[in-house]
Scaffold this motif. Structure first.
Motif, PDB file in Angstrom:
ATOM      1  N   PHE A  50       0.829  -1.200   0.000  1.00 53.37           N
ATOM      2  CA  PHE A  50       0.000   0.000   0.000  1.00 53.37           C
ATOM      3  C   PHE A  50       0.868   1.256   0.000  1.00 53.37           C
ATOM      4  O   PHE A  50       0.510   2.262  -0.631  1.00 53.37           O
ATOM      5  CB  PHE A  50      -0.942  -0.007   1.201  1.00 53.37           C
ATOM      6  CG  PHE A  50      -2.176  -0.833   0.996  1.00 53.37           C
ATOM      7  CD1 PHE A  50      -3.245  -0.345   0.253  1.00 53.37           C
ATOM      8  CD2 PHE A  50      -2.282  -2.107   1.527  1.00 53.37           C
ATOM      9  CE1 PHE A  50      -4.384  -1.114   0.040  1.00 53.37           C
ATOM     10  CE2 PHE A  50      -3.406  -2.877   1.331  1.00 53.37           C
ATOM     11  CZ  PHE A  50      -4.462  -2.387   0.589  1.00 53.37           C
ATOM     12  N   ALA A  51       1.991   1.220   0.692  1.00 54.24           N
ATOM     13  CA  ALA A  51       2.913   2.365   0.687  1.00 54.24           C
ATOM     14  C   ALA A  51       3.458   2.607  -0.716  1.00 54.24           C
ATOM     15  O   ALA A  51       3.559   3.758  -1.177  1.00 54.24           O
ATOM     16  CB  ALA A  51       4.054   2.117   1.665  1.00 54.24           C
ATOM     17  N   LYS A  52       3.786   1.523  -1.431  1.00 51.07           N
ATOM     18  CA  LYS A  52       4.261   1.672  -2.809  1.00 51.07           C
ATOM     19  C   LYS A  52       3.170   2.228  -3.713  1.00 51.07           C
ATOM     20  O   LYS A  52       3.439   3.050  -4.595  1.00 51.07           O
ATOM     21  CB  LYS A  52       4.732   0.318  -3.340  1.00 51.07           C
ATOM     22  CG  LYS A  52       6.016  -0.199  -2.733  1.00 51.07           C
ATOM     23  CD  LYS A  52       6.377  -1.551  -3.335  1.00 51.07           C
ATOM     24  CE  LYS A  52       7.632  -2.119  -2.731  1.00 51.07           C
ATOM     25  NZ  LYS A  52       7.962  -3.461  -3.291  1.00 51.07           N
ATOM     26  N   ALA A  53       1.934   1.782  -3.491  1.00 54.24           N
ATOM     27  CA  ALA A  53       0.821   2.256  -4.318  1.00 54.24           C
ATOM     28  C   ALA A  53       0.640   3.762  -4.185  1.00 54.24           C
ATOM     29  O   ALA A  53       0.453   4.478  -5.172  1.00 54.24           O
ATOM     30  CB  ALA A  53      -0.458   1.526  -3.927  1.00 54.24           C
ATOM     31  N   PHE A  54       0.700   4.264  -2.951  1.00 56.46           N
ATOM     32  CA  PHE A  54       0.542   5.705  -2.732  1.00 56.46           C
ATOM     33  C   PHE A  54       1.767   6.489  -3.176  1.00 56.46           C
ATOM     34  O   PHE A  54       1.655   7.675  -3.520  1.00 56.46           O
ATOM     35  CB  PHE A  54       0.265   5.981  -1.250  1.00 56.46           C
ATOM     36  CG  PHE A  54      -1.165   5.768  -0.848  1.00 56.46           C
ATOM     37  CD1 PHE A  54      -2.111   6.769  -1.035  1.00 56.46           C
ATOM     38  CD2 PHE A  54      -1.575   4.570  -0.296  1.00 56.46           C
ATOM     39  CE1 PHE A  54      -3.432   6.575  -0.679  1.00 56.46           C
ATOM     40  CE2 PHE A  54      -2.893   4.358   0.066  1.00 56.46           C
ATOM     41  CZ  PHE A  54      -3.827   5.364  -0.129  1.00 56.46           C
ATOM     42  N   ALA A  55       2.937   5.836  -3.182  1.00 61.20           N
ATOM     43  CA  ALA A  55       4.165   6.541  -3.574  1.00 61.20           C
ATOM     44  C   ALA A  55       4.290   6.667  -5.086  1.00 61.20           C
ATOM     45  O   ALA A  55       4.744   7.699  -5.595  1.00 61.20           O
ATOM     46  CB  ALA A  55       5.387   5.811  -3.008  1.00 61.20           C
ATOM     47  N   LYS A  56       3.871   5.636  -5.823  1.00 61.74           N
ATOM     48  CA  LYS A  56       4.064   5.637  -7.259  1.00 61.74           C
ATOM     49  C   LYS A  56       2.987   6.413  -8.007  1.00 61.74           C
ATOM     50  O   LYS A  56       3.240   6.952  -9.076  1.00 61.74           O
ATOM     51  CB  LYS A  56       4.099   4.195  -7.780  1.00 61.74           C
ATOM     52  CG  LYS A  56       5.302   3.396  -7.300  1.00 61.74           C
ATOM     53  CD  LYS A  56       6.599   3.998  -7.814  1.00 61.74           C
ATOM     54  CE  LYS A  56       7.793   3.179  -7.360  1.00 61.74           C
ATOM     55  NZ  LYS A  56       9.076   3.763  -7.869  1.00 61.74           N
ATOM     56  N   VAL A  57       1.777   6.442  -7.450  1.00 61.72           N
ATOM     57  CA  VAL A  57       0.665   7.120  -8.107  1.00 61.72           C
ATOM     58  C   VAL A  57      -0.059   7.972  -7.073  1.00 61.72           C
ATOM     59  O   VAL A  57      -0.162   7.596  -5.906  1.00 61.72           O
ATOM     60  CB  VAL A  57      -0.322   6.098  -8.722  1.00 61.72           C
ATOM     61  CG1 VAL A  57      -1.513   6.803  -9.347  1.00 61.72           C
ATOM     62  CG2 VAL A  57       0.372   5.248  -9.759  1.00 61.72           C
ATOM     63  N   ASN A  58      -0.544   9.140  -7.518  1.00 66.33           N
ATOM     64  CA  ASN A  58      -1.294  10.024  -6.617  1.00 66.33           C
ATOM     65  C   ASN A  58      -2.701   9.464  -6.428  1.00 66.33           C
ATOM     66  O   ASN A  58      -3.654   9.862  -7.103  1.00 66.33           O
ATOM     67  CB  ASN A  58      -1.345  11.436  -7.217  1.00 66.33           C
ATOM     68  CG  ASN A  58      -1.882  12.460  -6.236  1.00 66.33           C
ATOM     69  OD1 ASN A  58      -2.434  12.108  -5.183  1.00 66.33           O
ATOM     70  ND2 ASN A  58      -1.712  13.728  -6.546  1.00 66.33           N
ATOM     71  N   MET A  59      -2.837   8.530  -5.504  1.00 66.43           N
ATOM     72  CA  MET A  59      -4.103   7.837  -5.311  1.00 66.43           C
ATOM     73  C   MET A  59      -5.243   8.785  -4.906  1.00 66.43           C
ATOM     74  O   MET A  59      -6.358   8.660  -5.423  1.00 66.43           O
ATOM     75  CB  MET A  59      -3.949   6.725  -4.272  1.00 66.43           C
ATOM     76  CG  MET A  59      -3.007   5.607  -4.683  1.00 66.43           C
ATOM     77  SD  MET A  59      -3.535   4.755  -6.185  1.00 66.43           S
ATOM     78  CE  MET A  59      -5.101   4.093  -5.654  1.00 66.43           C
ATOM     79  N   PRO A  60      -5.028   9.736  -3.983  1.00 63.44           N
ATOM     80  CA  PRO A  60      -6.125  10.666  -3.656  1.00 63.44           C
ATOM     81  C   PRO A  60      -6.628  11.441  -4.868  1.00 63.44           C
ATOM     82  O   PRO A  60      -7.836  11.661  -5.009  1.00 63.44           O
ATOM     83  CB  PRO A  60      -5.501  11.601  -2.605  1.00 63.44           C
ATOM     84  CG  PRO A  60      -4.428  10.782  -1.971  1.00 63.44           C
ATOM     85  CD  PRO A  60      -3.869   9.949  -3.082  1.00 63.44           C
ATOM     86  N   GLN A  61      -5.712  11.840  -5.759  1.00 61.20           N
ATOM     87  CA  GLN A  61      -6.122  12.565  -6.962  1.00 61.20           C
ATOM     88  C   GLN A  61      -6.930  11.668  -7.896  1.00 61.20           C
ATOM     89  O   GLN A  61      -7.938  12.096  -8.482  1.00 61.20           O
ATOM     90  CB  GLN A  61      -4.893  13.089  -7.701  1.00 61.20           C
ATOM     91  CG  GLN A  61      -5.198  13.947  -8.931  1.00 61.20           C
ATOM     92  CD  GLN A  61      -5.907  15.244  -8.566  1.00 61.20           C
ATOM     93  OE1 GLN A  61      -5.527  15.912  -7.602  1.00 61.20           O
ATOM     94  NE2 GLN A  61      -6.943  15.591  -9.306  1.00 61.20           N
ATOM     95  N   LEU A  62      -6.514  10.415  -8.034  1.00 67.30           N
ATOM     96  CA  LEU A  62      -7.269   9.476  -8.866  1.00 67.30           C
ATOM     97  C   LEU A  62      -8.683   9.282  -8.331  1.00 67.30           C
ATOM     98  O   LEU A  62      -9.656   9.315  -9.087  1.00 67.30           O
ATOM     99  CB  LEU A  62      -6.555   8.123  -8.919  1.00 67.30           C
ATOM    100  CG  LEU A  62      -5.215   8.029  -9.643  1.00 67.30           C
ATOM    101  CD1 LEU A  62      -4.703   6.596  -9.609  1.00 67.30           C
ATOM    102  CD2 LEU A  62      -5.342   8.503 -11.079  1.00 67.30           C
ATOM    103  N   LEU A  63      -8.800   9.080  -7.025  1.00 65.00           N
ATOM    104  CA  LEU A  63     -10.113   8.870  -6.418  1.00 65.00           C
ATOM    105  C   LEU A  63     -10.974  10.123  -6.544  1.00 65.00           C
ATOM    106  O   LEU A  63     -12.176  10.040  -6.800  1.00 65.00           O
ATOM    107  CB  LEU A  63      -9.947   8.482  -4.945  1.00 65.00           C
ATOM    108  CG  LEU A  63      -9.244   7.140  -4.688  1.00 65.00           C
ATOM    109  CD1 LEU A  63      -9.028   6.929  -3.199  1.00 65.00           C
ATOM    110  CD2 LEU A  63     -10.041   5.986  -5.270  1.00 65.00           C
TER     111      LEU A  63
END
Length: 268
Positions: A50-63
């Motif tokens: 999950f840390a890698k997911a948030f680091a590689k892509v801006n997950m809050p912006q996607l959501l």
């Protein structure tokens, strides 16, 4: 007992892809390609993935992009579909049958057939890479009109006549009588609409080329490219984050969803 067993087996079959997704999101890279294919991870890597997911892509912006696009599409679709369906179901006019035929024909036309002219139009208007390009082609839903039409036909005509005797205009009837009674159908359509456009990759891939406006599926595509397709644990963790809102929304609206689907078929 046999019926319960069969239903449980069917539920397990449908749930198995999500179970595999959850399992892979908690595994290290070595465990994913292990020949044992164990569902339970030998080493728990949820935090790291999950840390890698948030680091590689801006997950809050996607959501956020997904919420904005799906929300705007849903609002516009409901605002257009409810008055149209009410007019076709409860008002008497010559073009009603023609409009019904156009709605049925509209159900047969996929977005892929109109993608090229829409792209050219948005490009000429300099609207590519914008929320307008993501929302505008879906602002009218013929499926929504058809669904609400079937639901409104089941509403008693006496309810409409009583509202007219009280001096309500047709628009007041729609907003004060039809909409409060149509929440099951609205909820059912909302689930269909949000799921379809939240998971849509085809159209955003055409009109969006920047990460700032990427929708959730398009963001996963960028994530896969950034990871060179190797870190499947982090990729599955990102997928889990993106699909979780849909699962929660469906669970919360499940009762009204089933009620809306059931009531749309009460009357032809």
């Amino acid at each position: 007992m046999i019926r319960l067993g069969v239903l449980s087996l069917i539920a397990l079959i449908f749930f198995s892809p999500y179970l595999f997704l959850l399992s892979t999101a908690g595994k290290a890279q070595a465990d994913i390609f292990n020949s044992s294919l164990s569902i339970i991870p030998k080493h728990w890597y949820f935090v790291e993935n999950f840390a890698k997911a948030f680091a590689k892509v801006n997950m809050p912006q996607l959501l956020w992009n997904g919420v904005v696009v799906c929300g705007l599409i849903l609002i516009l679709q409901v605002m257009v579909a409810i008055p149209c369906a009410y007019a076709m179901a409860k008002l008497q006019f010559r073009a009603a049958r023609t409009m019904m035929m156009m709605v049925m024909l509209g159900l047969l036309i996929p977005i892929h057939a109109t993608a090229l002219p829409l792209y050219v139009a948005f490009n000429n208007l300099s609207l590519l890479n914008s929320y307008t390009a993501l929302v505008a082609p879906f602002s009218i839903s013929v499926f929504g009109i058809f669904l609400f039409l079937q639901f409104f036909r089941a509403l008693p005509d006496d309810l409409i006549h009583a509202a007219r005797l009280d001096g309500m205009s047709e628009m007041e009837i729609v907003t004060r009588v039809i909409v409060p009674n149509a929440w099951p159908a609205i909820t059912a359509f909302s689930i269909f609409s949000v799921v379809a456009h939240w998971n849509d990759l085809f159209w955003p891939l055409i009109v969006v080329s920047t990460r700032e406006l990427a929708t959730p599926p398009l963001g996963l595509l960028f994530f896969s490219a950034a990871e060179a397709g190797d870190d499947y644990g982090a990729l599955m963790a990102a997928t889990l984050i993106i699909t979780l809102p849909l699962v929660l929304a469906f669970l919360l609206a499940q009762k009204r969803f089933v009620e809306g689907i059931t009531m749309t078929g009460l009357k032809g």
